[in-house]
Design an enzyme around this catalytic site. Sequence first.
Site, PDB file in Angstrom:
ATOM      1  N   ARG A 188       0.814  -1.229   0.000  1.00  0.00           N
ATOM      2  CA  ARG A 188       0.000   0.000   0.000  1.00  0.00           C
ATOM      3  C   ARG A 188       0.844   1.273   0.000  1.00  0.00           C
ATOM      4  O   ARG A 188       0.418   2.321   0.448  1.00  0.00           O
ATOM      5  CB  ARG A 188      -0.975   0.026   1.185  1.00  0.00           C
ATOM      6  CG  ARG A 188      -1.959  -1.125   1.138  1.00  0.00           C
ATOM      7  CD  ARG A 188      -3.164  -0.860   2.009  1.00  0.00           C
ATOM      8  NE  ARG A 188      -4.059  -1.991   1.951  1.00  0.00           N
ATOM      9  CZ  ARG A 188      -3.972  -3.047   2.757  1.00  0.00           C
ATOM     10  NH1 ARG A 188      -3.043  -3.086   3.682  1.00  0.00           N
ATOM     11  NH2 ARG A 188      -4.815  -4.033   2.643  1.00  0.00           N
ATOM     12  N   LYS A 208       2.930  11.745 -11.426  1.00  0.00           N
ATOM     13  CA  LYS A 208       2.161  10.772 -12.217  1.00  0.00           C
ATOM     14  C   LYS A 208       2.996   9.515 -12.402  1.00  0.00           C
ATOM     15  O   LYS A 208       4.170   9.590 -12.758  1.00  0.00           O
ATOM     16  CB  LYS A 208       1.858  11.337 -13.611  1.00  0.00           C
ATOM     17  CG  LYS A 208       0.644  12.230 -13.678  1.00  0.00           C
ATOM     18  CD  LYS A 208       0.323  12.560 -15.129  1.00  0.00           C
ATOM     19  CE  LYS A 208      -0.857  13.493 -15.237  1.00  0.00           C
ATOM     20  NZ  LYS A 208      -1.101  13.921 -16.627  1.00  0.00           N
ATOM     21  N   GLU A 227       9.961  18.149 -25.334  1.00  0.00           N
ATOM     22  CA  GLU A 227       9.222  18.461 -24.098  1.00  0.00           C
ATOM     23  C   GLU A 227       9.685  19.803 -23.511  1.00  0.00           C
ATOM     24  O   GLU A 227       8.904  20.524 -22.904  1.00  0.00           O
ATOM     25  CB  GLU A 227       9.385  17.344 -23.060  1.00  0.00           C
ATOM     26  CG  GLU A 227       8.677  16.040 -23.414  1.00  0.00           C
ATOM     27  CD  GLU A 227       7.158  16.066 -23.167  1.00  0.00           C
ATOM     28  OE1 GLU A 227       6.612  17.097 -22.718  1.00  0.00           O
ATOM     29  OE2 GLU A 227       6.515  15.039 -23.446  1.00  0.00           O
ATOM     30  N   LYS A 247       6.774  23.461 -15.166  1.00  0.00           N
ATOM     31  CA  LYS A 247       6.062  22.245 -14.764  1.00  0.00           C
ATOM     32  C   LYS A 247       5.658  22.310 -13.290  1.00  0.00           C
ATOM     33  O   LYS A 247       4.522  21.974 -12.921  1.00  0.00           O
ATOM     34  CB  LYS A 247       6.932  21.008 -15.044  1.00  0.00           C
ATOM     35  CG  LYS A 247       6.304  19.738 -14.509  1.00  0.00           C
ATOM     36  CD  LYS A 247       6.119  18.664 -15.503  1.00  0.00           C
ATOM     37  CE  LYS A 247       5.112  17.625 -14.980  1.00  0.00           C
ATOM     38  NZ  LYS A 247       5.170  16.368 -15.641  1.00  0.00           N
ATOM     39  N   GLU A 278      -4.750  17.143 -11.809  1.00  0.00           N
ATOM     40  CA  GLU A 278      -5.276  17.414 -13.156  1.00  0.00           C
ATOM     41  C   GLU A 278      -6.794  17.556 -13.187  1.00  0.00           C
ATOM     42  O   GLU A 278      -7.493  16.892 -13.934  1.00  0.00           O
ATOM     43  CB  GLU A 278      -4.815  16.320 -14.153  1.00  0.00           C
ATOM     44  CG  GLU A 278      -4.892  16.795 -15.603  1.00  0.00           C
ATOM     45  CD  GLU A 278      -4.182  15.876 -16.587  1.00  0.00           C
ATOM     46  OE1 GLU A 278      -3.018  15.515 -16.331  1.00  0.00           O
ATOM     47  OE2 GLU A 278      -4.802  15.538 -17.599  1.00  0.00           O
ATOM     48  N   ARG A 295      -3.713  21.678 -15.102  1.00  0.00           N
ATOM     49  CA  ARG A 295      -2.646  20.719 -15.454  1.00  0.00           C
ATOM     50  C   ARG A 295      -2.826  20.133 -16.851  1.00  0.00           C
ATOM     51  O   ARG A 295      -1.862  19.680 -17.477  1.00  0.00           O
ATOM     52  CB  ARG A 295      -2.550  19.604 -14.403  1.00  0.00           C
ATOM     53  CG  ARG A 295      -1.373  18.682 -14.662  1.00  0.00           C
ATOM     54  CD  ARG A 295      -1.046  17.777 -13.493  1.00  0.00           C
ATOM     55  NE  ARG A 295       0.068  16.913 -13.836  1.00  0.00           N
ATOM     56  CZ  ARG A 295       0.775  16.225 -12.954  1.00  0.00           C
ATOM     57  NH1 ARG A 295       0.470  16.294 -11.674  1.00  0.00           N
ATOM     58  NH2 ARG A 295       1.762  15.466 -13.351  1.00  0.00           N
ATOM     59  N   ASN A 347      -0.560  18.585 -21.421  1.00  0.00           N
ATOM     60  CA  ASN A 347      -0.800  17.589 -22.467  1.00  0.00           C
ATOM     61  C   ASN A 347      -0.748  18.198 -23.866  1.00  0.00           C
ATOM     62  O   ASN A 347      -1.151  17.550 -24.842  1.00  0.00           O
ATOM     63  CB  ASN A 347      -2.156  16.895 -22.246  1.00  0.00           C
ATOM     64  CG  ASN A 347      -2.165  16.126 -20.943  1.00  0.00           C
ATOM     65  OD1 ASN A 347      -1.119  15.684 -20.468  1.00  0.00           O
ATOM     66  ND2 ASN A 347      -3.333  15.993 -20.336  1.00  0.00           N
ATOM     67  N   HIS A 369      -0.173  16.163 -27.097  1.00  0.00           N
ATOM     68  CA  HIS A 369      -0.288  14.736 -26.771  1.00  0.00           C
ATOM     69  C   HIS A 369      -1.507  14.057 -27.404  1.00  0.00           C
ATOM     70  O   HIS A 369      -1.512  12.835 -27.540  1.00  0.00           O
ATOM     71  CB  HIS A 369      -0.317  14.528 -25.248  1.00  0.00           C
ATOM     72  CG  HIS A 369       1.051  14.676 -24.625  1.00  0.00           C
ATOM     73  ND1 HIS A 369       1.756  15.852 -24.679  1.00  0.00           N
ATOM     74  CD2 HIS A 369       1.835  13.800 -23.954  1.00  0.00           C
ATOM     75  CE1 HIS A 369       2.919  15.688 -24.048  1.00  0.00           C
ATOM     76  NE2 HIS A 369       2.992  14.454 -23.607  1.00  0.00           N
ATOM     77  N   HIS A 387      -0.059  10.996 -29.070  1.00  0.00           N
ATOM     78  CA  HIS A 387      -0.303   9.610 -28.650  1.00  0.00           C
ATOM     79  C   HIS A 387      -0.858   8.773 -29.804  1.00  0.00           C
ATOM     80  O   HIS A 387      -0.520   7.598 -29.947  1.00  0.00           O
ATOM     81  CB  HIS A 387      -1.277   9.567 -27.467  1.00  0.00           C
ATOM     82  CG  HIS A 387      -0.601   9.813 -26.148  1.00  0.00           C
ATOM     83  ND1 HIS A 387      -1.301  10.016 -24.985  1.00  0.00           N
ATOM     84  CD2 HIS A 387       0.699   9.891 -25.811  1.00  0.00           C
ATOM     85  CE1 HIS A 387      -0.441  10.211 -23.988  1.00  0.00           C
ATOM     86  NE2 HIS A 387       0.772  10.139 -24.469  1.00  0.00           N
ATOM     87  N   HIS A 396       8.576   9.401 -28.175  1.00  0.00           N
ATOM     88  CA  HIS A 396       7.523  10.207 -27.569  1.00  0.00           C
ATOM     89  C   HIS A 396       7.669  11.694 -27.925  1.00  0.00           C
ATOM     90  O   HIS A 396       6.717  12.341 -28.368  1.00  0.00           O
ATOM     91  CB  HIS A 396       7.546  10.036 -26.044  1.00  0.00           C
ATOM     92  CG  HIS A 396       6.487  10.809 -25.340  1.00  0.00           C
ATOM     93  ND1 HIS A 396       5.143  10.529 -25.458  1.00  0.00           N
ATOM     94  CD2 HIS A 396       6.573  11.895 -24.519  1.00  0.00           C
ATOM     95  CE1 HIS A 396       4.446  11.393 -24.730  1.00  0.00           C
ATOM     96  NE2 HIS A 396       5.289  12.236 -24.157  1.00  0.00           N
TER      97      HIS A 396
HETATM   98  N1  GLY Z   1       3.305  14.734 -18.406  1.00  0.00           N
HETATM   99  C1  GLY Z   1       2.163  15.516 -18.149  1.00  0.00           C
HETATM  100  C2  GLY Z   1       1.895  15.702 -16.712  1.00  0.00           C
HETATM  101  O1  GLY Z   1       2.746  15.447 -15.882  1.00  0.00           O
HETATM  102  O2  GLY Z   1       0.815  16.117 -16.364  1.00  0.00           O
END
Ligand code: GLY
Length: 258
Positions: free
Chosen positions: A15, A37, A79, A121, A131, A135, A139, A142, A146, A158
């Site tokens: 956990r 994330k 990025e 960031k 998000e 946030r 993206n 993306h 993607h 990527h």
């Molecule tokens: N890579 C996008 C984020 O961290 O929200």
Amino acid sequence: VTGDIAGFAAATFMRGIPFVQIPTTILAMADASVGAKTGVDLPQGKNLVGVFKQPELVLMDPTVLATLPLEEIRSGMAEVIKHGVIDAPDLFADLESGAGTVSSWWGGAGVIWLARTLRVKIDVVELDPFERGRRTVLNLGHTVGHGLERVSGFALRHGEAVGIGMVAAARIAAQLGRADPSLAGRISAALASWDLPVQCPPFDVERIWEAMTHDKKKQGGELRWVLPRDIGEIEIATTVPPKIVKAVLRDLGARRSQ
Ligand code: GLY
């Protein structure tokens, strides 16, 4: 990938146990290691299993980047450029001015760009860690990116896919009257100065569309478009007509369906 898998394991083993991120690529330093994330892919799509889990520490030693293949440096720079477009006009101006060469990385500029990138960031993530709103701007590029990664069978890196996705997003914004048409050209030029692709590979446009919308259809959600209005100004839209998206992809090099 390594950071996401380790982070996901740390979040779920017993956990949750503490962990530290030590990114060793520009892509991971500029984006994946910061913001909590963690995600792993399933055959059905990218990042379908994951949780938010903050590391105890993110430790970055830019000297490890000296062994990175050139393609990975370029992919990571997509990025960095993305964060410039989102909220750092000064960073973007540096990168579009032709300063973008691999030797400038080692001349000391790379660490400054990385620090500037991380500021963008961190500011976004602190405001909206889970998000729920702001946030989403991270993206940028993306949605199309993607889709292209998936259709390429993940042969596209990527950052390469996100770069093409950013150009597509800027062109869509121009088509909708939300951005000046010159914006896509500026983003393309910054990417091209790092030898990143700015045209879509000749994939079938309907396959790209299917790959972009696949996950959303399964989740019963809708595509959220992150559209640049200017450098440093981003808008989220959900109502972009598919025919505009497909026309932009064709203009960028995607094949018309037979
Ligand atoms: N890579 C996008 C984020 O961290 O929200």
